[in-house]
Design a protein around this motif. Sequence first.
Motif, PDB file in Angstrom:
ATOM      1  N   ARG A  86       0.770  -1.553   0.046  1.00  0.00           N
ATOM      2  CA  ARG A  86       0.194  -0.216   0.153  1.00  0.00           C
ATOM      3  C   ARG A  86       1.123   1.037  -0.475  1.00  0.00           C
ATOM      4  O   ARG A  86       0.364   2.397  -0.778  1.00  0.00           O
ATOM      5  CB  ARG A  86      -0.995  -0.100   0.763  1.00  0.00           C
ATOM      6  N   HIS A  87       1.647   1.234   0.794  1.00  0.00           N
ATOM      7  CA  HIS A  87       2.558   2.426   1.127  1.00  0.00           C
ATOM      8  C   HIS A  87       3.656   2.462  -0.626  1.00  0.00           C
ATOM      9  O   HIS A  87       3.374   4.023  -0.898  1.00  0.00           O
ATOM     10  CB  HIS A  87       4.294   2.170   1.915  1.00  0.00           C
ATOM     11  N   ASP A  89       2.398   1.641  -3.474  1.00  0.00           N
ATOM     12  CA  ASP A  89       1.594   2.295  -4.520  1.00  0.00           C
ATOM     13  C   ASP A  89       1.323   3.919  -3.602  1.00  0.00           C
ATOM     14  O   ASP A  89       1.166   4.778  -4.962  1.00  0.00           O
ATOM     15  CB  ASP A  89       0.073   1.406  -4.102  1.00  0.00           C
ATOM     16  N   ARG A  90       1.449   4.259  -2.840  1.00  0.00           N
ATOM     17  CA  ARG A  90       0.809   5.549  -2.442  1.00  0.00           C
ATOM     18  C   ARG A  90       2.392   6.125  -2.985  1.00  0.00           C
ATOM     19  O   ARG A  90       2.327   7.634  -3.518  1.00  0.00           O
ATOM     20  CB  ARG A  90       1.231   5.902  -0.946  1.00  0.00           C
ATOM     21  N   ALA A  93       1.844   7.145  -6.345  1.00  0.00           N
ATOM     22  CA  ALA A  93       0.998   7.749  -7.478  1.00  0.00           C
ATOM     23  C   ALA A  93       1.395   9.203  -6.750  1.00  0.00           C
ATOM     24  O   ALA A  93       1.825  10.510  -7.826  1.00  0.00           O
ATOM     25  CB  ALA A  93      -0.135   7.952  -5.863  1.00  0.00           C
ATOM     26  N   ARG A  94       2.365   9.566  -5.512  1.00  0.00           N
ATOM     27  CA  ARG A  94       2.774  10.691  -5.375  1.00  0.00           C
ATOM     28  C   ARG A  94       4.330  10.768  -6.315  1.00  0.00           C
ATOM     29  O   ARG A  94       4.167  13.205  -6.925  1.00  0.00           O
ATOM     30  CB  ARG A  94       3.848  10.700  -4.355  1.00  0.00           C
TER      31      ARG A  94
END
Length: 267
Positions: A86-87, A89-90, A93-94
């Motif tokens: 999850r991290h 993916d964040r 995206a950033r």
Amino acid sequence: MTTLMPIGVFAHATRLSVRALRNYDRIGLLVPARIDPGTGYRRYSLEQFARASLIRRLRELEVPLAEIAGILDAGDPDEVKAAIKRHHDRVAARAAELAAITDGLDSVLAEPTRWLHVYERVRTPQPIARLSIRTPLSGLAERIGPAYARLFVALGAQGVAPSGPPGTRYLTGDPEELTVELFVPVDGPVREDGEIGPAELPGGLLVATIHEGGYEDVETAYRSLGRWIAERDRVPAGPAEELYLVAPGPGVVPEAYRTEIAWPVTS
């Protein structure tokens, strides 16, 4: 007998700073095995090495402390992997957002004095249906679409049809906490329905310009309005507005977006 060590030794052994360990104790992430009631000195056990090592590795990956607490409480290797995914993916995206910002910065540096055509128009008061949201500017793109969907669904349920393109009014200008009013001009009466309600778009003189394309370079439109207002000694008389003449939607590419950026003014 359990072997205990002072915070300085534990910090060196785990490659965590004393300051970090004190913070982890404060938030309950890594509590000392014992705190001397007389001196307040923190003591750590050998059994805490594994927890400290996992915290350090997750912080190296820049996993937020709140999420680390959940991982440690779960104690499940699969949950650790899922949290890291999850991290990741964040972060990805950033990275994409930063790349887009960099592209926009390149265009500003290449063309720092680009100005758009600015015009004046007079608006008569208009009845509208409105919905207000509060969000930082960085989160506006994610919230505005679902909010408009709720607004249009509520109007459809009341049998009210829009009489013009939708728009937004920026009621407060703090980028960290915007209050944004989403509105749609209507011909029929609108009933209060939770967050949806009737209002009136004020009439008066507006200074406006047309922004074409996506919103990465919308600042050019706002700069053009600001320059025009300053050069003609106008006085802003209300919040800035955006009117979506060609709005984002299914099958509409960003290059086709057409937005009027307007600012109520007085002479």
